[in-house]
Design an enzyme around this catalytic site. Structure first.
Site, short mmCIF file in Angstrom:
data_model
loop_
_atom_site.label_atom_id
_atom_site.label_comp_id
_atom_site.label_asym_id
_atom_site.label_seq_id
_atom_site.Cartn_x
_atom_site.Cartn_y
_atom_site.Cartn_z
CB THR A 141 -20.26 -15.95 -22.76
OG1 THR A 141 -21.29 -16.93 -22.62
CG2 THR A 141 -20.40 -14.92 -21.67
CB ALA A 190 -22.42 -27.28 -22.58
CE LYS A 191 -23.23 -19.70 -24.33
NZ LYS A 191 -23.13 -18.44 -23.61
NE ARG A 192 -18.62 -25.29 -19.59
CZ ARG A 192 -19.77 -25.57 -18.97
NH1 ARG A 192 -20.22 -26.79 -18.89
NH2 ARG A 192 -20.48 -24.61 -18.38
N GLY A 218 -18.95 -27.68 -27.59
CA GLY A 218 -19.08 -27.53 -29.03
C GLY A 218 -20.43 -27.94 -29.60
#
Ligand code: GLU
Length: 296
Positions: free
Chosen positions: A32, A266-268, A270
């Protein structure tokens, strides 16, 4: 029991759990987004355990959520792992190619009477199904209280519904549950921690929980190495394993890598991606060194 004796006992138990066992581990990312150092650490945990024990390291792409998973991310995962030197054994299992397997498992649970239809809003169901990490929503059980006639009427009307696990009923069916966690020893499982999780939603006829339990057994995983944010999910997985007559692997929940402000990567938020590091010509050995040194 004094703390040092307890630690010694856990070490002995861990030794017994590993003795004579062909170790099979896995890394199971969801494509994702691009991987960051936190993922690399998770992959390292599984890869290193397998390699240190002459075992097998498998790769599985958990891509059942077709709205969020992209082939581009899946390709980057393979490239990043190769770049880091975490070669996997055998074929990559791609979950979206096996939806029929998961439907069969769902039907078995249905036949055991441990599921119920939930008509609550899509956003709530999405939240519960697509985010195994942290911030879990504990479903209040609204639709569990619906009478059979009301359920049937809503289904007949064509209302969409998810299928949830009736955790209290399932626990009554399954009896006592426990699992071996490498750093803590034997743990009594309390699946009520996550409550009545979604096992299938109307758009995707399965869920993370169901697929992971099925695939870990199918792939003969002996040791599940993953972040401690999934510890609560393990309690649910142990219940599903018992209901389905599947073995419970040993679990090793590792610490999560944090950023400088103490927040988990976390990906969210960045977090810098492995892909960006790779394309910028960074040296994988230096990245790995940084990784193993920053482990909490
Ligand atoms: N697919 C999950 C994720 O990317 C990990 C699942 C697991 O290791 O059990 O967060």
């Amino acid at each position: 029991m004094p703390r040092h004796a307890a630690r010694w006992l856990v070490r002995c138990q861990r030794f017994v759990m590993l003795a004579g066992m062909d170790v099979v581990t896995r890394f199971a990312p969801s494509p994702t987004g691009y991987l960051h150092l936190g993922h690399a650490f998770s992959a390292y945990a599984g890869w290193a355990k397998a390699r240190a024990n002459g075992g097998t390291f498998l790769l599985r792409l958990e891509d059942i959520d077709s709205t969020r998973c992209k082939p581009d991310y899946a390709d980057a995962i393979l490239d990043d792992l190769r770049w880091l030197g975490f070669g996997w054994d055998g074929e990559v299992r791609v979950q979206s190619a096996h939806l029929g397997d998961y439907t069969a498992v769902l039907n078995r649970l249905e036949a055991r009477g441990v599921l119920y239809p939930c008509f609550c809003s899509r956003s709530e169901i999405l939240q519960a199904q697509a985010a195994p990490h942290g911030g879990e929503v504990i479903y209040p059980g609204t639709c569990k209280a619906l009478r059979a006639a009301e359920r049937a009427a809503r289904i007949a009307e064509g209302r969409k519904y998810a299928r949830r696990l009736d955790v209290d009923r399932a626990v009554r069916e399954a009896g006592a549950l426990r699992f071996f966690e490498e750093s803590a020893g034997w743990v009594d499982a309390v699946p009520q921690r996550l409550g009545d999780v979604v096992l299938a939603r109307s758009e995707v006829p399965t869920s993370y929980h169901l697929c992971v339990v099925h695939d870990d057994a199918l792939q003969g995983i002996t040791h599940v190495t993953r972040g401690e944010d999934l510890l609560a999910a393990t309690h649910t997985h142990v219940l599903l394993q018992k209901l389905l007559g599947l073995p419970t692997p040993v679990y090793a929940h590792h610490k999560l890598l944090m950023d400088d402000s103490g927040k988990r990567l976390a990906k969210r938020d960045g977090a810098p991606t492995l892909r960006a590091m790779r394309l910028a010509g960074e040296d994988a050995v230096t990245v790995l060194k940084q990784l193993t040194e920053s482990v909490p």
